[in-house]
Design an enzyme around this catalytic site. Structure first.
Site, PDB file in Angstrom:
ATOM      1  N   LYS A   1       1.179  -0.835  -0.108  1.00 32.99           N
ATOM      2  CA  LYS A   1       0.269   0.256  -0.346  1.00 32.99           C
ATOM      3  C   LYS A   1       0.820   1.609   0.001  1.00 32.99           C
ATOM      4  O   LYS A   1       0.607   2.021  -0.685  1.00 32.99           O
ATOM      5  CB  LYS A   1      -0.856   0.309   1.214  1.00 32.99           C
ATOM      6  CG  LYS A   1      -2.414  -0.451   1.003  1.00 32.99           C
ATOM      7  CD  LYS A   1      -2.419  -1.496   2.543  1.00 32.99           C
ATOM      8  CE  LYS A   1      -2.057  -1.016   3.620  1.00 32.99           C
ATOM      9  NZ  LYS A   1      -1.433  -2.791   3.958  1.00 32.99           N
TER      10      LYS A   1
ATOM     11  N   ARG B   1      11.413  -5.827   4.940  1.00 32.59           N
ATOM     12  CA  ARG B   1      11.574  -4.477   4.872  1.00 32.59           C
ATOM     13  C   ARG B   1      12.895  -3.306   5.487  1.00 32.59           C
ATOM     14  O   ARG B   1      12.958  -3.775   6.742  1.00 32.59           O
ATOM     15  CB  ARG B   1       9.671  -3.783   5.299  1.00 32.59           C
ATOM     16  CG  ARG B   1       9.480  -2.038   4.885  1.00 32.59           C
ATOM     17  CD  ARG B   1       8.605  -2.334   5.107  1.00 32.59           C
ATOM     18  NE  ARG B   1       7.601  -2.581   6.423  1.00 32.59           N
ATOM     19  CZ  ARG B   1       5.941  -1.925   5.741  1.00 32.59           C
ATOM     20  NH1 ARG B   1       5.045  -1.590   5.644  1.00 32.59           N
ATOM     21  NH2 ARG B   1       5.827  -2.745   7.719  1.00 32.59           N
TER      22      ARG B   1
ATOM     23  N   ARG C   1      -0.514  -9.210  13.009  1.00 29.89           N
ATOM     24  CA  ARG C   1      -1.089  -8.146  11.634  1.00 29.89           C
ATOM     25  C   ARG C   1      -1.973  -8.785  11.035  1.00 29.89           C
ATOM     26  O   ARG C   1      -3.247  -8.168  10.855  1.00 29.89           O
ATOM     27  CB  ARG C   1      -0.211  -7.049  11.530  1.00 29.89           C
ATOM     28  CG  ARG C   1       0.541  -6.319  12.688  1.00 29.89           C
ATOM     29  CD  ARG C   1       1.726  -5.526  12.285  1.00 29.89           C
ATOM     30  NE  ARG C   1       2.239  -5.074  11.077  1.00 29.89           N
ATOM     31  CZ  ARG C   1       3.267  -4.585  10.469  1.00 29.89           C
ATOM     32  NH1 ARG C   1       4.000  -5.536  10.635  1.00 29.89           N
ATOM     33  NH2 ARG C   1       3.109  -3.964   9.764  1.00 29.89           N
TER      34      ARG C   1
HETATM   35  P1  ADP Z   1       2.052  -1.868   3.664  1.00 25.73           P
HETATM   36  O1  ADP Z   1       2.108  -0.583   3.404  1.00 25.73           O
HETATM   37  O2  ADP Z   1       1.246  -2.363   2.628  1.00 25.73           O
HETATM   38  O3  ADP Z   1       2.408  -2.151   4.408  1.00 25.73           O
HETATM   39  P2  ADP Z   1       4.481  -1.667   1.773  1.00 25.73           P
HETATM   40  O4  ADP Z   1       3.791  -0.990   0.233  1.00 25.73           O
HETATM   41  O5  ADP Z   1       5.523  -1.325   2.709  1.00 25.73           O
HETATM   42  O6  ADP Z   1       3.674  -2.580   2.071  1.00 25.73           O
HETATM   43  O7  ADP Z   1       5.780  -2.825   1.366  1.00 25.73           O
HETATM   44  C1  ADP Z   1       5.754  -3.989   1.870  1.00 25.73           C
HETATM   45  C2  ADP Z   1       7.766  -4.171   1.739  1.00 25.73           C
HETATM   46  O8  ADP Z   1       7.546  -4.659   0.365  1.00 25.73           O
HETATM   47  C3  ADP Z   1       8.430  -3.339   1.421  1.00 25.73           C
HETATM   48  O9  ADP Z   1      10.076  -3.980   1.629  1.00 25.73           O
HETATM   49  C4  ADP Z   1       8.322  -2.796  -0.095  1.00 25.73           C
HETATM   50  O10 ADP Z   1      10.088  -2.808  -0.889  1.00 25.73           O
HETATM   51  C5  ADP Z   1       8.272  -4.538  -0.220  1.00 25.73           C
HETATM   52  N1  ADP Z   1       7.246  -4.324  -1.606  1.00 25.73           N
HETATM   53  C6  ADP Z   1       5.900  -3.594  -2.011  1.00 25.73           C
HETATM   54  N2  ADP Z   1       5.612  -4.013  -3.379  1.00 25.73           N
HETATM   55  C7  ADP Z   1       6.557  -4.763  -3.536  1.00 25.73           C
HETATM   56  C8  ADP Z   1       6.214  -5.904  -4.376  1.00 25.73           C
HETATM   57  N3  ADP Z   1       5.005  -5.350  -5.857  1.00 25.73           N
HETATM   58  N4  ADP Z   1       6.496  -6.822  -5.165  1.00 25.73           N
HETATM   59  C9  ADP Z   1       7.672  -6.930  -4.118  1.00 25.73           C
HETATM   60  N5  ADP Z   1       8.258  -6.420  -3.046  1.00 25.73           N
HETATM   61  C10 ADP Z   1       7.467  -6.003  -3.076  1.00 25.73           C
HETATM   62  P1  AMP Z   2       0.817   0.429   9.650  1.00 28.73           P
HETATM   63  O1  AMP Z   2       2.144   1.256   8.846  1.00 28.73           O
HETATM   64  O2  AMP Z   2      -0.229   0.341   7.702  1.00 28.73           O
HETATM   65  O3  AMP Z   2       1.537  -0.610   9.280  1.00 28.73           O
HETATM   66  O4  AMP Z   2       0.129   0.220  10.972  1.00 28.73           O
HETATM   67  C1  AMP Z   2       0.902   0.305  12.183  1.00 28.73           C
HETATM   68  C2  AMP Z   2       0.044   0.424  12.790  1.00 28.73           C
HETATM   69  O5  AMP Z   2      -0.625   1.272  13.643  1.00 28.73           O
HETATM   70  C3  AMP Z   2      -0.739  -0.992  12.830  1.00 28.73           C
HETATM   71  O6  AMP Z   2      -0.702  -2.532  13.935  1.00 28.73           O
HETATM   72  C4  AMP Z   2      -1.929  -0.489  13.771  1.00 28.73           C
HETATM   73  O7  AMP Z   2      -1.478  -0.974  14.944  1.00 28.73           O
HETATM   74  C5  AMP Z   2      -2.007   1.120  14.523  1.00 28.73           C
HETATM   75  N1  AMP Z   2      -2.766   1.718  13.057  1.00 28.73           N
HETATM   76  C6  AMP Z   2      -2.634   2.423  11.907  1.00 28.73           C
HETATM   77  N2  AMP Z   2      -3.820   2.022  11.600  1.00 28.73           N
HETATM   78  C7  AMP Z   2      -4.095   2.170  11.781  1.00 28.73           C
HETATM   79  C8  AMP Z   2      -6.065   2.117  11.675  1.00 28.73           C
HETATM   80  N3  AMP Z   2      -6.602   2.748  11.201  1.00 28.73           N
HETATM   81  N4  AMP Z   2      -6.543   1.690  12.691  1.00 28.73           N
HETATM   82  C9  AMP Z   2      -5.939   1.762  13.791  1.00 28.73           C
HETATM   83  N5  AMP Z   2      -4.695   0.983  14.435  1.00 28.73           N
HETATM   84  C10 AMP Z   2      -3.881   2.016  12.774  1.00 28.73           C
END
Ligand code: ADP
Ligand code: AMP
Length: 220
Positions: free
Chosen positions: A13, A127, A171
């Site tokens: 995302k 990550r 998570r």
């Molecule tokens: P989210 O915000 O959904 O938790 P991230 O965008 O932070 O996910 O991505 C999680 C990890 O996966 C990061 O290390 C990112 O660089 C990697 N990543 C994101 N998209 C891809 C993809 N399409 N293929 C491989 N690795 C990816």
């Molecule tokens: P994220 O960076 O989106 O992976 O979020 C990291 C952590 O922040 C999550 O595991 C939750 O503990 C908290 N968090 C982020 N967004 C929300 C939300 N919309 N509602 C509740 N907790 C959240």
């Protein structure tokens, strides 16, 4: 353009939010990033949120909803936004819907990035994040040019404390239980675009763009 990004932790995302924000010239509103800033600064909100975040559980709805409502009032959100990580529960989605309806500016689309749990875990546990610009890297899938250094601003990259295997699994379970129902919530409203995110990030970005264009054309 007012967008919500759905999908399990590790779906990509944040990665796709950056592409969409650049394309439309709108801000990324990541509740995870805002909460981590509060934790780092030791604000009362941060102190309250930390225990939930460390366990991989959700911060209570009222805390997050108020935080997002304040953020949406800022002038840069006038022209649109990409919400990354919000809403995550049905009450959050309902609060957002009410607030946007009151402004007469509903959501344009909800992009839901789908990946298998094994993919999400592999992405989360590899990550690395830049604490300055919040860009993410991956040990294997998108490493920085210089080991552990951000390509954009030279800051030393860090690993998130909730990206260990155990918390990542917790998570994912919380997502399946509390956030997956939002897919149906938005499907019923004709807003959901399901994107297969099991592909390199440029390919996923292409799929998201195509899905969004198709939706906008259908509506025009
Ligand atoms: P989210 O915000 O959904 O938790 P991230 O965008 O932070 O996910 O991505 C999680 C990890 O996966 C990061 O290390 C990112 O660089 C990697 N990543 C994101 N998209 C891809 C993809 N399409 N293929 C491989 N690795 C990816
Ligand atoms: P994220 O960076 O989106 O992976 O979020 C990291 C952590 O922040 C999550 O595991 C939750 O503990 C908290 N968090 C982020 N967004 C929300 C939300 N919309 N509602 C509740 N907790 C959240």
């Amino acid at each position: 353009m007012r967008l919500v990004l759905l999908g399990p932790p590790g779906a990509g995302k944040g990665t796709q939010a950056q592409v969409l924000c650049e394309r439309f010239g709108i801000p990324q509103i990541s509740t995870g990033d805002i909460l981590r800033e509060h934790v780092q600064e030791g604000t009362p909100l941060g102190i309250r949120a930390r225990a939930f975040m460390d366990r991989g559980e959700y911060v209570p709805d009222e805390v997050v909803v108020e935080m997002v409502m304040d953020r949406l009032e800022e002038p840069d959100a006038e022209k649109g936004f990409v919400l990354d990580g919000f809403p995550r529960t049905v009450p959050q989605a309902e609060a957002l819907e009410r607030a946007l309806a009151a402004r007469g500016r509903p959501l344009d689309a909800v992009l839901c990035f789908a990946v298998a749990d094994v993919t999400a875990i592999a992405r989360l546990t590899g990550r690395y994040t830049c604490p300055t610009c919040k860009r993410t890297y991956h040990r294997e899938f998108s490493p920085p040019a210089v080991d552990l250094v951000c390509d954009l601003d030279g800051t030393e990259l860090v690993r998130r404390s909730d990206d260990d295997d155990l918390t990542a699994k917790r998570r994912l379970a919380v997502y399946r239980e509390q956030t997956a129902p939002l897919e149906q919530f938005y499907r019923e409203r004709g807003l959901l675009l399901e994107i297969d995110a099991e592909a390199p990030k440029d390919e996923v970005a292409g799929r998201a763009e195509a899905a969004l264009e198709e939706l906008l054309e259908r509506r025009a």
